[in-house]
Design an enzyme around this catalytic site. Sequence first.
Site, PDB file in Angstrom:
ATOM      1  N   ARG A 150       0.886  -1.120   0.033  1.00  0.00           N
ATOM      2  CA  ARG A 150      -0.139  -0.075  -0.164  1.00  0.00           C
ATOM      3  C   ARG A 150       1.016   1.312   0.115  1.00  0.00           C
ATOM      4  O   ARG A 150       2.134   1.255   0.570  1.00  0.00           O
ATOM      5  CB  ARG A 150      -0.984  -0.014   1.064  1.00  0.00           C
ATOM      6  CG  ARG A 150      -1.740  -1.101   1.400  1.00  0.00           C
ATOM      7  CD  ARG A 150      -2.545  -1.187   2.780  1.00  0.00           C
ATOM      8  NE  ARG A 150      -3.553  -2.293   2.960  1.00  0.00           N
ATOM      9  CZ  ARG A 150      -3.128  -3.394   3.343  1.00  0.00           C
ATOM     10  NH1 ARG A 150      -1.833  -3.678   3.920  1.00  0.00           N
ATOM     11  NH2 ARG A 150      -4.144  -4.377   3.480  1.00  0.00           N
ATOM     12  N   LYS A 173      -1.619  -2.927   8.101  1.00  0.00           N
ATOM     13  CA  LYS A 173      -3.068  -2.331   8.690  1.00  0.00           C
ATOM     14  C   LYS A 173      -2.971  -2.954  10.237  1.00  0.00           C
ATOM     15  O   LYS A 173      -2.492  -4.221  10.464  1.00  0.00           O
ATOM     16  CB  LYS A 173      -4.279  -2.841   8.394  1.00  0.00           C
ATOM     17  CG  LYS A 173      -4.564  -2.015   6.934  1.00  0.00           C
ATOM     18  CD  LYS A 173      -5.878  -2.319   6.492  1.00  0.00           C
ATOM     19  CE  LYS A 173      -6.286  -1.437   5.291  1.00  0.00           C
ATOM     20  NZ  LYS A 173      -7.638  -1.672   4.581  1.00  0.00           N
ATOM     21  N   HIS A 245      -3.817   2.980  -5.398  1.00  0.00           N
ATOM     22  CA  HIS A 245      -3.877   1.495  -5.306  1.00  0.00           C
ATOM     23  C   HIS A 245      -3.604   0.671  -6.469  1.00  0.00           C
ATOM     24  O   HIS A 245      -3.712  -0.726  -6.604  1.00  0.00           O
ATOM     25  CB  HIS A 245      -5.186   1.035  -4.849  1.00  0.00           C
ATOM     26  CG  HIS A 245      -5.173   0.606  -3.325  1.00  0.00           C
ATOM     27  ND1 HIS A 245      -4.139   1.050  -2.277  1.00  0.00           N
ATOM     28  CD2 HIS A 245      -5.846  -0.578  -2.838  1.00  0.00           C
ATOM     29  CE1 HIS A 245      -4.548   0.217  -1.158  1.00  0.00           C
ATOM     30  NE2 HIS A 245      -5.423  -0.511  -1.392  1.00  0.00           N
ATOM     31  N   ARG A 248      -0.953  -1.896  -6.690  1.00  0.00           N
ATOM     32  CA  ARG A 248      -1.093  -3.180  -5.875  1.00  0.00           C
ATOM     33  C   ARG A 248      -2.091  -4.145  -6.448  1.00  0.00           C
ATOM     34  O   ARG A 248      -2.168  -5.290  -6.526  1.00  0.00           O
ATOM     35  CB  ARG A 248      -1.630  -2.512  -4.531  1.00  0.00           C
ATOM     36  CG  ARG A 248      -2.017  -3.693  -3.319  1.00  0.00           C
ATOM     37  CD  ARG A 248      -2.454  -2.913  -1.988  1.00  0.00           C
ATOM     38  NE  ARG A 248      -3.014  -3.808  -1.181  1.00  0.00           N
ATOM     39  CZ  ARG A 248      -2.413  -4.505  -0.399  1.00  0.00           C
ATOM     40  NH1 ARG A 248      -1.240  -4.535  -0.253  1.00  0.00           N
ATOM     41  NH2 ARG A 248      -3.336  -5.066   0.494  1.00  0.00           N
ATOM     42  N   HIS A 271      -3.361  -9.799   3.506  1.00  0.00           N
ATOM     43  CA  HIS A 271      -5.075  -9.743   3.838  1.00  0.00           C
ATOM     44  C   HIS A 271      -5.192 -10.933   4.611  1.00  0.00           C
ATOM     45  O   HIS A 271      -4.495 -11.816   5.072  1.00  0.00           O
ATOM     46  CB  HIS A 271      -5.600 -10.461   2.483  1.00  0.00           C
ATOM     47  CG  HIS A 271      -5.840  -9.182   1.241  1.00  0.00           C
ATOM     48  ND1 HIS A 271      -6.154  -9.659   0.040  1.00  0.00           N
ATOM     49  CD2 HIS A 271      -5.751  -7.937   1.364  1.00  0.00           C
ATOM     50  CE1 HIS A 271      -6.082  -8.621  -0.436  1.00  0.00           C
ATOM     51  NE2 HIS A 271      -5.979  -7.432   0.144  1.00  0.00           N
ATOM     52  N   TYR A 280      -9.535 -10.959  -6.754  1.00  0.00           N
ATOM     53  CA  TYR A 280      -8.652 -10.847  -8.178  1.00  0.00           C
ATOM     54  C   TYR A 280      -8.652 -11.695  -8.750  1.00  0.00           C
ATOM     55  O   TYR A 280      -8.271 -11.647 -10.041  1.00  0.00           O
ATOM     56  CB  TYR A 280      -7.229 -10.703  -7.422  1.00  0.00           C
ATOM     57  CG  TYR A 280      -6.796  -9.535  -6.674  1.00  0.00           C
ATOM     58  CD1 TYR A 280      -6.484  -8.018  -7.367  1.00  0.00           C
ATOM     59  CD2 TYR A 280      -6.900  -9.334  -5.223  1.00  0.00           C
ATOM     60  CE1 TYR A 280      -6.212  -6.842  -6.661  1.00  0.00           C
ATOM     61  CE2 TYR A 280      -6.634  -8.150  -4.575  1.00  0.00           C
ATOM     62  CZ  TYR A 280      -6.537  -7.078  -5.245  1.00  0.00           C
ATOM     63  OH  TYR A 280      -6.209  -5.820  -4.615  1.00  0.00           O
TER      64      TYR A 280
END
Length: 300
Positions: A150, A173, A245, A248, A271, A280
């Site tokens: 990110r 995150k 993004h 990514r 993730h 994806y």
Amino acid sequence: MLLERALDAYLRHVTIERGLSEHTIAAYRRDLDGYCEWLAAEGVTDTSEVTPAVIDRFIAARASAEPAPASSSLARLQSSVRGWHRFLAREGVEVDDPSGRLRPPKAPRRLPKALTIDQVERLLGAPSAEDPIGVRDRALLELLYATGARVSEAIGLDVDDLAHGDVLRLRGKGSKERIVPIGSFARAAVDAYLTRVRPALAAKGRASARLFLGARGAPLSRQSAWLVIRAAAEKAQITSEVSPHTLRHSFATHLLQGGADVRVVQELLGHSSVATTQIYTHVSVDTLRDIYATSHPRAR
């Protein structure tokens, strides 16, 4: 509790106890500042006066605003309101949580937009190798595409995070760390930046451990990184929208198209659930469908 005091208590909680990022906290503050302004305009000055009906009116007013808010923005707003009232009830400030029945709208499932490999190569080659800032920009773009980081993760990198040779330590995150390969092209671009450009940039500002620095020596900001990507896209004559993004998304899509396992891509992207990564796979299926339609003699 008065609205202002209750809001300050909640923001301190998410900052200190939950350790959320500055970006997330700023989003909460914007949402809840707007909520409190609306409550005050309705004559509500204390959190004890908030009822489920009041919250319903607020959400209805926001949903019917012009221009219409995106479903993702409305969902985030509801999440902010729900989190605040849940906190007040849990801490015993209020007896009940008036947001308990609040349910966010179901966001439409959108496929992420990815660039073609040719477009990525043009984008990466756009910054000038003769200009010091161009060398930095090339290193940033190469690193974003090579690692799937990110933008916030990339600009948050310290020089020491590169100390592992061909792998990189990213902080995602919730401050979760992950190790990802960096690739020879990105490593070469970053090494060129570290050797030829960063020392001069660092000399212009206060000492900083950050990898990517701005023209005045301060750590590169999210906005500046976004401008780097947009300028490179314009120079590369990419007419489709290129967001922070995009690289990514392209990283994940190209890995899956190349045969990578979805769980490997999940780990590389950071993730927490493979379900997030599986969106994806739809992009890859679309690619396979297009190839089939144009290649099979009896596809049409």
